[in-house]
Scaffold this motif. Structure first.
Motif, PDB file in Angstrom:
ATOM      1  N   LEU A  25       3.627   0.161  -1.286  1.00 24.51           N
ATOM      2  CA  LEU A  25       3.553   1.433  -2.009  1.00 24.51           C
ATOM      3  C   LEU A  25       4.534   1.448  -3.178  1.00 24.51           C
ATOM      4  O   LEU A  25       4.210   1.953  -4.258  1.00 24.51           O
ATOM      5  CB  LEU A  25       3.845   2.601  -1.072  1.00 24.51           C
ATOM      6  CG  LEU A  25       2.736   2.990  -0.092  1.00 24.51           C
ATOM      7  CD1 LEU A  25       3.238   4.054   0.877  1.00 24.51           C
ATOM      8  CD2 LEU A  25       1.492   3.494  -0.822  1.00 24.51           C
ATOM      9  N   MET A  26       5.721   0.903  -2.973  1.00 30.01           N
ATOM     10  CA  MET A  26       6.706   0.849  -4.047  1.00 30.01           C
ATOM     11  C   MET A  26       6.305  -0.160  -5.115  1.00 30.01           C
ATOM     12  O   MET A  26       6.706  -0.041  -6.274  1.00 30.01           O
ATOM     13  CB  MET A  26       8.081   0.487  -3.479  1.00 30.01           C
ATOM     14  CG  MET A  26       8.704   1.564  -2.597  1.00 30.01           C
ATOM     15  SD  MET A  26       9.018   3.115  -3.460  1.00 30.01           S
ATOM     16  CE  MET A  26      10.281   2.603  -4.633  1.00 30.01           C
ATOM     17  N   GLY A  27       5.502  -1.148  -4.739  1.00 30.94           N
ATOM     18  CA  GLY A  27       5.089  -2.180  -5.687  1.00 30.94           C
ATOM     19  C   GLY A  27       3.919  -1.791  -6.568  1.00 30.94           C
ATOM     20  O   GLY A  27       3.629  -2.478  -7.547  1.00 30.94           O
ATOM     21  N   GLY A  28       3.188  -0.723  -6.216  1.00 32.38           N
ATOM     22  CA  GLY A  28       2.084  -0.261  -7.052  1.00 32.38           C
ATOM     23  C   GLY A  28       0.742  -0.860  -6.678  1.00 32.38           C
ATOM     24  O   GLY A  28       0.577  -1.479  -5.616  1.00 32.38           O
ATOM     25  N   THR A  29      -0.227  -0.689  -7.558  1.00 29.31           N
ATOM     26  CA  THR A  29      -1.607  -1.078  -7.286  1.00 29.31           C
ATOM     27  C   THR A  29      -1.745  -2.559  -6.941  1.00 29.31           C
ATOM     28  O   THR A  29      -2.432  -2.922  -5.984  1.00 29.31           O
ATOM     29  CB  THR A  29      -2.497  -0.739  -8.494  1.00 29.31           C
ATOM     30  OG1 THR A  29      -2.535   0.682  -8.670  1.00 29.31           O
ATOM     31  CG2 THR A  29      -3.926  -1.232  -8.270  1.00 29.31           C
ATOM     32  N   MET A  30      -1.092  -3.430  -7.699  1.00 27.21           N
ATOM     33  CA  MET A  30      -1.236  -4.864  -7.454  1.00 27.21           C
ATOM     34  C   MET A  30      -0.698  -5.236  -6.073  1.00 27.21           C
ATOM     35  O   MET A  30      -1.289  -6.058  -5.366  1.00 27.21           O
ATOM     36  CB  MET A  30      -0.506  -5.654  -8.540  1.00 27.21           C
ATOM     37  CG  MET A  30      -1.076  -5.470  -9.935  1.00 27.21           C
ATOM     38  SD  MET A  30      -2.819  -5.951 -10.054  1.00 27.21           S
ATOM     39  CE  MET A  30      -2.683  -7.720  -9.818  1.00 27.21           C
TER      40      MET A  30
END
Length: 459
Positions: A25-30
């Motif tokens: 979740l903290m890393g984003g879509t990728m």
């Protein structure tokens, strides 16, 4: 019994179950896409290629990471203040606290953000080898001095303690080394810290056994390690304080994928033929009849046949949109709980008399604890230099419950227009929310307003 330095404690494994949700979740879509079926399950009747395409097109609403970022920004709404009791030498070091060009305030932002998102984060004070260095002048000339190292929660492998005092800590790290004239390679190693000494272990080859690589000593009688908790459950253990928000965000990720998928399907009408009799070849196998659709083409159908497009009614789409909106509202409420004041017990009898009804929000308490953690790091740096007390650090955050100014401002404007609050109060409230710069003051603005004549609407 194990002599493997990379082995993890059961307590670490339990926390990693939380972080398996938090980190993507903290890393984003990728990062969410990389998590694959762990966070976006495949439908029972969905083939592999269809799932891969759906996963490739899925996008994340970054509710969790943005909430963590916004709450962190509140804690650092104003730069932290190093106390006057901090030795001058430490204040100079604080301008480059990590020996990488970051001052204490800038470095602390990542420290706090990681602790808020994962429930816990760590840092320790390291000191380069000081062989042949005997005086502070020698240290300054050689550039040898203590500095802080951030250790993210996923790096920690295990620890030992006696009476609540840390006696050993192990964590994994990656160091970069030169490779040839121009290249560089990343080497994974396990670092073990104990009072007055340290060791590092590396693998002889990939997948091989861990072996002692290097070791050394330092002048401290305790491990210069600091742990920042935001959701403490025990010694060195924690639960992310916004874990429920994380689960809601994952649910939104999955629901948004479903919504995008159904929109993709229903935007293409399905052509249906009714009443066409099957044809068979000489071997009795069915042969599909020739069928053409398009401008200038002709299709024959039996008298009882029918040809038409079938489209979705759209009811499921509307239901999905409503569900997504409801999830956004639930996530907003879950994120706001850090700003909800809670009655907290005061620390001393004197405070109990003067502040019996004091209320602190969870975020404010986290900020106070964080200031103590930073002060402890400065204390370790002072001990390395023999400077006595390291001093205090004060956090000057904004912990106002009004976490969404765009929601409250229309109400304030309406109250001012109705004469329920003064225009000066409205001006002050807008400044407090960052809508108007603190450089302006109301008397001067009032004078400008009166000097500019009637507004256009009054002409």
């Amino acid at each position: 019994m194990s002599d493997n330095p990379s082995i993890t404690l059961p307590a670490v494994d339990a926390m990693r179950a939380y972080w398996a949700v938090i980190t993507p979740l903290m890393g984003g879509t990728m990062a969410m896409r990389s998590a694959g079926k762990t966070l976006l399950p495949q439908y029972p009747a969905e083939d592999g290629d269809s799932y891969k395409e759906r996963l490739r097109l899925s996008t994340l609403l970054p509710a969790y990471s943005e909430t963590v970022g916004n709450m962190t920004s509140r804690v650092f709404a104003e730069p932290l203040q190093v106390g006057d009791d901090v030795p001058e030498a430490i204040q100079v070091m604080a301008k480059d606290i990590d020996m990488a060009g970051n001052d204490l305030n800038s470095w602390s932002v990542e420290f706090f953000r990681e602790g808020l998102s994962h429930g816990v984060c760590h840092a320790f004070v390291d000191h380069p080898p000081a062989e042949g260095v005997r005086t502070q002048a020698d240290e300054q000339a050689a550039g040898v001095r203590p500095y802080v190292v951030l250790v993210k929660p996923e790096q920690v492998l295990g620890w030992r303690s006696t009476g609540g005092v840390l006696t050993m800590i192990r964590y994994i790290e990656v160091v970069e080394e030169e490779d040839g004239d121009f290249g560089a390679k990343c080497v994974e190693q396990v670092r073990v810290l104990e009072p007055g000494k340290w060791r590092t272990y590396r693998r002889a080859e990939k997948g091989g056994a861990w072996a002692l690589h290097d070791e050394g000593t330092n002048s401290l009688t305790r491990i210069p390690w600091v742990t920042f908790y935001t959701g403490r459950t025990g010694f060195m253990t924690a639960k992310p304080p916004l874990l429920e928000l994380a689960h809601l965000n994952v649910k939104h990720w999955q629901s948004q994928s479903d919504q995008d998928n159904i929109l993709h399907v229903i935007r293409v009408p399905i052509l249906v033929r009714i009443g066409v009799q099957p044809m068979f070849n000489d071997q009795g196998q069915p042969v599909p009849p020739e069928f053409k659709v398009g401008t200038g083409s002709l299709t024959d159908l039996p008298s009882t046949g029918d040809l038409k497009y079938v489209e979705h009614t759209g009811q499921a789409v509307e239901a999905g949109r409503t569900a997504l909106q409801d999830l956004i509202g639930e996530m907003r409420m879950a994120g706001a709980k850090l700003l909800t004041p809670e009655k907290a017990a005061t620390k001393t009898a004197t405070q109990a008399e003067e502040e019996a009804a004091q209320e602190l929000s969870p975020l404010a308490r986290m900020a106070n604890h964080f200031g103590d953690c930073l002060a402890q790091l400065l204390q370790y740096m002072a001990e390395y230099r023999g400077l006595g007390e390291g001093g205090a650090v004060e956090m000057r955050g904004n912990f106002d419950v009004d976490y969404m100014p765009e929601v409250s401002l229309p109400t304030l404007v309406a109250m001012a227009n109705a004469g329920m609050i003064s225009k000066e109060t409205l001006f002050t409230e807008m400044q407090r929310r960052g809508v108007i710069s603190d450089e302006y003051n109301w008397p001067e603005e009032l004078e400008k307003i009166e000097g500019q004549g009637p507004a256009l609407g009054a002409l």
